[in-house]
Every structure is written in structure tokens, then in C-alpha cells.
Design a protein around this motif. Structure first.
Motif, PDB file in Angstrom:
ATOM      1  N   MET A   1       0.784  -1.197   0.000  1.00  0.00           N
ATOM      2  CA  MET A   1       0.000   0.000   0.000  1.00  0.00           C
ATOM      3  C   MET A   1       0.836   1.277   0.000  1.00  0.00           C
ATOM      4  N   PRO A   2       1.912   1.390   0.765  1.00  0.00           N
ATOM      5  CA  PRO A   2       2.677   2.631   0.736  1.00  0.00           C
ATOM      6  C   PRO A   2       3.245   2.938  -0.643  1.00  0.00           C
ATOM      7  N   TYR A   3       3.494   1.897  -1.438  1.00  0.00           N
ATOM      8  CA  TYR A   3       4.032   2.136  -2.771  1.00  0.00           C
ATOM      9  C   TYR A   3       3.029   2.896  -3.634  1.00  0.00           C
ATOM     10  N   THR A   4       1.775   2.553  -3.474  1.00  0.00           N
ATOM     11  CA  THR A   4       0.729   3.218  -4.248  1.00  0.00           C
ATOM     12  C   THR A   4       0.688   4.703  -3.929  1.00  0.00           C
ATOM     13  N   VAL A   5       0.714   5.027  -2.665  1.00  0.00           N
ATOM     14  CA  VAL A   5       0.659   6.429  -2.255  1.00  0.00           C
ATOM     15  C   VAL A   5       1.869   7.178  -2.785  1.00  0.00           C
ATOM     16  N   THR A   6       3.052   6.588  -2.633  1.00  0.00           N
ATOM     17  CA  THR A   6       4.275   7.242  -3.104  1.00  0.00           C
ATOM     18  C   THR A   6       4.224   7.446  -4.607  1.00  0.00           C
ATOM     19  N   TYR A   7       3.852   6.398  -5.345  1.00  0.00           N
ATOM     20  CA  TYR A   7       3.803   6.519  -6.791  1.00  0.00           C
ATOM     21  C   TYR A   7       2.764   7.554  -7.196  1.00  0.00           C
ATOM     22  N   SER A   8       1.613   7.546  -6.553  1.00  0.00           N
ATOM     23  CA  SER A   8       0.566   8.507  -6.891  1.00  0.00           C
ATOM     24  C   SER A   8       1.053   9.927  -6.681  1.00  0.00           C
ATOM     25  N   ARG A   9       1.700  10.160  -5.563  1.00  0.00           N
ATOM     26  CA  ARG A   9       2.183  11.516  -5.292  1.00  0.00           C
ATOM     27  C   ARG A   9       3.210  11.946  -6.322  1.00  0.00           C
ATOM     28  N   LEU A  10       4.146  11.061  -6.654  1.00  0.00           N
ATOM     29  CA  LEU A  10       5.172  11.422  -7.622  1.00  0.00           C
ATOM     30  C   LEU A  10       4.551  11.736  -8.979  1.00  0.00           C
ATOM     31  N   ARG A  11       3.624  10.917  -9.406  1.00  0.00           N
ATOM     32  CA  ARG A  11       3.013  11.119 -10.704  1.00  0.00           C
ATOM     33  C   ARG A  11       2.155  12.383 -10.709  1.00  0.00           C
ATOM     34  N   LEU A  12       1.425  12.608  -9.638  1.00  0.00           N
ATOM     35  CA  LEU A  12       0.582  13.793  -9.574  1.00  0.00           C
ATOM     36  C   LEU A  12       1.413  15.066  -9.554  1.00  0.00           C
ATOM     37  N   VAL A  13       2.520  15.045  -8.814  1.00  0.00           N
ATOM     38  CA  VAL A  13       3.383  16.223  -8.773  1.00  0.00           C
ATOM     39  C   VAL A  13       3.952  16.495 -10.151  1.00  0.00           C
ATOM     40  N   THR A  14       4.416  15.446 -10.824  1.00  0.00           N
ATOM     41  CA  THR A  14       4.980  15.616 -12.157  1.00  0.00           C
ATOM     42  C   THR A  14       3.923  16.148 -13.114  1.00  0.00           C
ATOM     43  N   SER A  15       2.738  15.565 -13.078  1.00  0.00           N
ATOM     44  CA  SER A  15       1.680  15.992 -13.984  1.00  0.00           C
ATOM     45  C   SER A  15       1.240  17.412 -13.684  1.00  0.00           C
ATOM     46  N   GLU A  84       0.693  -1.811 -12.364  1.00  0.00           N
ATOM     47  CA  GLU A  84       1.829  -2.251 -13.187  1.00  0.00           C
ATOM     48  C   GLU A  84       3.152  -1.781 -12.609  1.00  0.00           C
ATOM     49  N   VAL A  85       3.196  -0.549 -12.141  1.00  0.00           N
ATOM     50  CA  VAL A  85       4.440   0.008 -11.611  1.00  0.00           C
ATOM     51  C   VAL A  85       4.814  -0.640 -10.279  1.00  0.00           C
ATOM     52  N   THR A  86       3.820  -0.845  -9.421  1.00  0.00           N
ATOM     53  CA  THR A  86       4.110  -1.368  -8.082  1.00  0.00           C
ATOM     54  C   THR A  86       4.154  -2.884  -8.016  1.00  0.00           C
ATOM     55  N   GLY A  87       3.566  -3.545  -9.023  1.00  0.00           N
ATOM     56  CA  GLY A  87       3.541  -5.001  -8.993  1.00  0.00           C
ATOM     57  C   GLY A  87       2.428  -5.554  -8.108  1.00  0.00           C
ATOM     58  N   ILE A  88       1.516  -4.710  -7.687  1.00  0.00           N
ATOM     59  CA  ILE A  88       0.376  -5.117  -6.869  1.00  0.00           C
ATOM     60  C   ILE A  88      -0.788  -5.397  -7.820  1.00  0.00           C
ATOM     61  N   PRO A  89      -1.594  -6.428  -7.540  1.00  0.00           N
ATOM     62  CA  PRO A  89      -2.750  -6.689  -8.406  1.00  0.00           C
ATOM     63  C   PRO A  89      -3.699  -5.490  -8.453  1.00  0.00           C
ATOM     64  N   LYS A  90      -4.347  -5.312  -9.603  1.00  0.00           N
ATOM     65  CA  LYS A  90      -5.229  -4.164  -9.797  1.00  0.00           C
ATOM     66  C   LYS A  90      -6.370  -4.147  -8.779  1.00  0.00           C
ATOM     67  N   GLY A  91      -6.921  -5.291  -8.458  1.00  0.00           N
ATOM     68  CA  GLY A  91      -8.004  -5.359  -7.481  1.00  0.00           C
ATOM     69  C   GLY A  91      -7.577  -4.849  -6.117  1.00  0.00           C
ATOM     70  N   THR A  92      -6.346  -5.157  -5.736  1.00  0.00           N
ATOM     71  CA  THR A  92      -5.820  -4.674  -4.457  1.00  0.00           C
ATOM     72  C   THR A  92      -5.676  -3.159  -4.479  1.00  0.00           C
ATOM     73  N   VAL A  93      -5.192  -2.637  -5.604  1.00  0.00           N
ATOM     74  CA  VAL A  93      -5.059  -1.180  -5.749  1.00  0.00           C
ATOM     75  C   VAL A  93      -6.440  -0.534  -5.668  1.00  0.00           C
ATOM     76  N   ASP A  94      -7.416  -1.122  -6.374  1.00  0.00           N
ATOM     77  CA  ASP A  94      -8.780  -0.583  -6.353  1.00  0.00           C
ATOM     78  C   ASP A  94      -9.323  -0.510  -4.930  1.00  0.00           C
ATOM     79  N   SER A  95      -9.231  -1.621  -4.219  1.00  0.00           N
ATOM     80  CA  SER A  95      -9.806  -1.647  -2.871  1.00  0.00           C
ATOM     81  C   SER A  95      -9.026  -0.739  -1.917  1.00  0.00           C
ATOM     82  N   SER A  96      -7.714  -0.704  -2.060  1.00  0.00           N
ATOM     83  CA  SER A  96      -6.909   0.155  -1.187  1.00  0.00           C
ATOM     84  C   SER A  96      -7.265   1.621  -1.390  1.00  0.00           C
ATOM     85  N   LEU A  97      -7.415   2.026  -2.641  1.00  0.00           N
ATOM     86  CA  LEU A  97      -7.780   3.410  -2.922  1.00  0.00           C
ATOM     87  C   LEU A  97      -9.205   3.716  -2.464  1.00  0.00           C
TER      88      LEU A  97
END
Length: 111
Positions: A1-15, A84-97
Motif C-alpha cells: 500500500m505505501p508504494y501506491t501512495v508514493t507513486y501517486s504523489r510522484l506522478r501527480l506532482v509531475t503531472s 503495473e508500476v508497483t507489482g500489486i494486483p489491480k483489485g488490491t489497488v482498487d480496494s486500497s484506494l
């Protein structure tokens, strides 16, 4: 889960920084176009009018390109990209978010 938050923040800041730069460029072009319109309304010399008109056309083309580029800047990564970036299944990302957003809504409602 922390990977998702970190990746999201990095991508959002860049965008958002890319989006902000393009918005600044668009706003500068708007101001320049407004200035040329003002100069055209006050100009009586035909040579200067034709020069200003050509300049105005070029700026309007640039403005159209910047608007197009601005519309292509992503607002946030998709859940599939995060998985894809974190290697976590999409369903896990969906539920975590989902649970993270729900918790955030609850926290904001308390304030």
C-alpha cells in the motif's frame, strides 16, 4: 500500500507541474494576443496593421497547440498504471484506494 501512495504523489506532482507550466504559457499567450488586439485597434498605419495581423495569426496557432498539449496532460495515474508500476494486483489497488478515499472523506467531514 505505501508504494501506491508514493507513486501517486510522484506522478501527480509531475503531472501538475507540467500542467502548471503549460497553463502559464497559455496565459502569457492570452495576454500577448490581447495586447496585439489592442494595438490593432489603435493602429492606423497599414504596414504595421498587416505585420500585427500576421503576428496575431501566428500567436493564435501557438495558442491552439498549447491548448491541445494542455488537454493531454494526465490528471492522475490510472489504477492499472499504479498496479503495473508497483507489482500489486489491480483489485488490491482498487480496494486500497477505495478505503483510503473513504477514510479521507470521513476525516474531512469531521473538520
Amino acid at each position: 500500500m505505501p508504494y501506491t501512495v508514493t507513486y501517486s504523489r510522484l506522478r501527480l506532482v509531475t503531472s501538475s507541474s507540467l500542467r502548471e507550466r503549460r497553463q502559464i504559457r497559455r496565459n502569457r499567450l492570452y495576454v500577448t494576443v490581447y495586447g496585439i488586439h489592442h494595438q490593432l485597434s489603435e493602429c492606423s498605419d497599414e504596414e504595421n496593421r498587416s505585420r500585427l495581423y500576421r503576428e496575431l495569426q501566428l500567436l493564435q496557432q501557438r495558442l491552439a497547440r498549447v491548448r491541445c498539449q494542455l488537454s493531454r496532460v494526465p490528471h492522475a495515474p490510472t489504477n492499472l498504471e499504479i498496479s503495473e508500476v508497483t507489482g500489486i494486483p489491480k483489485g488490491t489497488v482498487d480496494s486500497s484506494l477505495y478505503y483510503a478515499k473513504r477514510k479521507l472523506r470521513q476525516q474531512l467531514a469531521l473538520q
